[in-house]
Scaffold this active site. Structure first.
Site, mmCIF file in Angstrom:
data_model
loop_
_atom_site.group_PDB
_atom_site.id
_atom_site.type_symbol
_atom_site.label_atom_id
_atom_site.label_comp_id
_atom_site.label_asym_id
_atom_site.label_seq_id
_atom_site.Cartn_x
_atom_site.Cartn_y
_atom_site.Cartn_z
ATOM 1 N N LYS A 140 -34.225 16.056 45.058
ATOM 2 C CA LYS A 140 -32.899 15.526 45.398
ATOM 3 C C LYS A 140 -31.943 16.662 45.750
ATOM 4 O O LYS A 140 -31.219 16.598 46.733
ATOM 5 C CB LYS A 140 -32.334 14.708 44.219
ATOM 6 C CG LYS A 140 -32.981 13.341 44.082
ATOM 7 C CD LYS A 140 -32.679 12.670 42.747
ATOM 8 C CE LYS A 140 -33.486 11.370 42.634
ATOM 9 N NZ LYS A 140 -33.416 10.731 41.319
ATOM 10 N N GLN A 151 -30.311 11.261 35.807
ATOM 11 C CA GLN A 151 -31.738 10.979 35.978
ATOM 12 C C GLN A 151 -32.288 10.206 34.778
ATOM 13 O O GLN A 151 -32.118 10.625 33.628
ATOM 14 C CB GLN A 151 -32.499 12.309 36.163
ATOM 15 C CG GLN A 151 -33.965 12.151 36.470
ATOM 16 C CD GLN A 151 -34.231 11.514 37.828
ATOM 17 O OE1 GLN A 151 -33.590 11.827 38.829
ATOM 18 N NE2 GLN A 151 -35.182 10.585 37.866
ATOM 19 N N ASP A 205 -26.327 5.640 42.306
ATOM 20 C CA ASP A 205 -27.559 4.901 41.994
ATOM 21 C C ASP A 205 -27.300 3.393 41.995
ATOM 22 O O ASP A 205 -28.240 2.600 42.005
ATOM 23 C CB ASP A 205 -28.082 5.308 40.604
ATOM 24 C CG ASP A 205 -29.331 6.171 40.681
ATOM 25 O OD1 ASP A 205 -29.951 6.214 41.768
ATOM 26 O OD2 ASP A 205 -29.677 6.787 39.660
#
Ligand code: NAD
Length: 297
Positions: free
Chosen positions: A54, A98, A121
């Protein structure tokens, strides 16, 4: 006739190019550089790989990447304090924590402490509610990637029968909401669905997000249907080796389907590309600028 292969790897490259050219314009015309903060707690090897990837792709499209690696024993209070700092940092437009988090940390609490406008997200309860009510939201990256590929292949999805297999908060449910938003007739199937094969046979669009290797066979697929395989399963390939397969039995399904995404090289590459797209969208919204076309739901 063999199905058309929907090349997610190539599609993801075009998404990244679009993001990169928009970022260049933002820098030149507005003096703004989008920034993505990624928070990793602990040393889970798969998470470390994702976070590295990422960060690398964020920099490649011209954005700023801020990586925060915290010890596995980090307290909830310290993690929440970091998120609060990032929420208030004007250089940070997107925040991603994460998952999975170590078990002593409450994931729901942590995710819901992110400013919804920076929740790239799309897991914050506010964004879930906005998506569920058809309002402008930050949309989870994997289903957004699936939607982009479906729109690209079909143009309009209006009136199509879509079956989503899997009801997770990360993939299945938001995918169903997105398809509903594009006027599909949507069925969500799951582990308790009766006669799953018969349900799937009704579908013009099948999205498989189950986590069971090659579960969906070709004789479940309606002739000409479009099959989006979200599953990523590592299976034994003999001689001590492993290989990746999806939730769909590719060989039999591609003999019947009209179009299909492969694994690897289908949905997977789209997920990070959509994370970059979401960061750009969040940056544009934060600055009252026009959103990039074709990169949002
Ligand atoms: P999950 O375990 O949270 O959910 C799986 C869903 O499948 C559940 O809702 C369950 O009801 C359903 N299910 C389980 N067994 C079933 C059965 N026999 N019949 C019908 N439904 C059944 O998983 P998830 O997070 O939604 O992920 C699903 C898959 O997608 C996994 O393989 C995961 O690795 C993959 N994934 C890929 C990406 C990507 O970027 N490509 C992103 C997220 C998840």
């Amino acid at each position: 006739m063999a199905a058309k292969v929907i090349d997610g790897k190539a599609f993801a490259a075009t998404v990244r190019e679009k993001v990169a050219s928009h970022v260049t314009r933002l820098k030149e015309e507005n003096g703004i550089t989008p920034g993505l903060a990624v928070v990793l707690v602990g040393e889970d090897p798969a998470s470390q790989v994702y976070v590295r990837s990422k960060g690398k792709q964020t920099v490649e499209v011209g954005m700023n990447s801020y990586e925060h690696k915290l010890d596995a024993s980090t307290s909830e209070a310290d993690l929440l304090a970091l998120i609060d700092k990032l929420n208030n940092d004007p250089a940070v437009h997107g925040i991603l924590v994460q998952l999975p988090l170590p078990s002593h940390l409450n994931s729901d609490l942590v995710i819901n402490s992110i400013d919804p406008a920076k929740d790239v997200d799309g897991f914050h309860i506010s964004n879930v509610g906005l998506l569920g009510t058809g309002q402008k939201a930050m949309v989870p990256c994997t289903p957004l990637g699936c939607l982009m590929m479906l729109r690209d292949y079909h143009g309009s999805l209006s009136g199509m029968n879509a079956v989503v297999i899997g009801r997770s908060n990360i993939v299945g449910k938001p995918m169903a909401n997105l398809l509903l938003g594009d006027s599909c007739t949507v069925t969500i199937a799951h582990s308790r669905t009766k006669d799953l094969a018969a349900v799937v046979r009704q579908a013009d669009i099948v999205v498989a997000a189950v986590g069971r290797p090659e579960m969906v066979h070709g004789d479940w697929i309606k002739e000409g249907a479009t099959v989006i395989d979200v599953g990523i399963n590592r299976v034994d390939a003999g001689e001590g080796k492993t290989r990746l397969v999806g939730d769909v039995h590719y060989e039999s399904a591609s003999a019947v389907a009209g179009a299909i995404t492969p694994v690897p090289g289908g949905v997977g590459p789209m997920t990070i590309a959509c994370l970059l797209a979401n960061t750009l969208t969040a940056c544009c919204r934060a600055n009252g600028l026009a959103e990039p076309e074709g990169l949002t739901a």
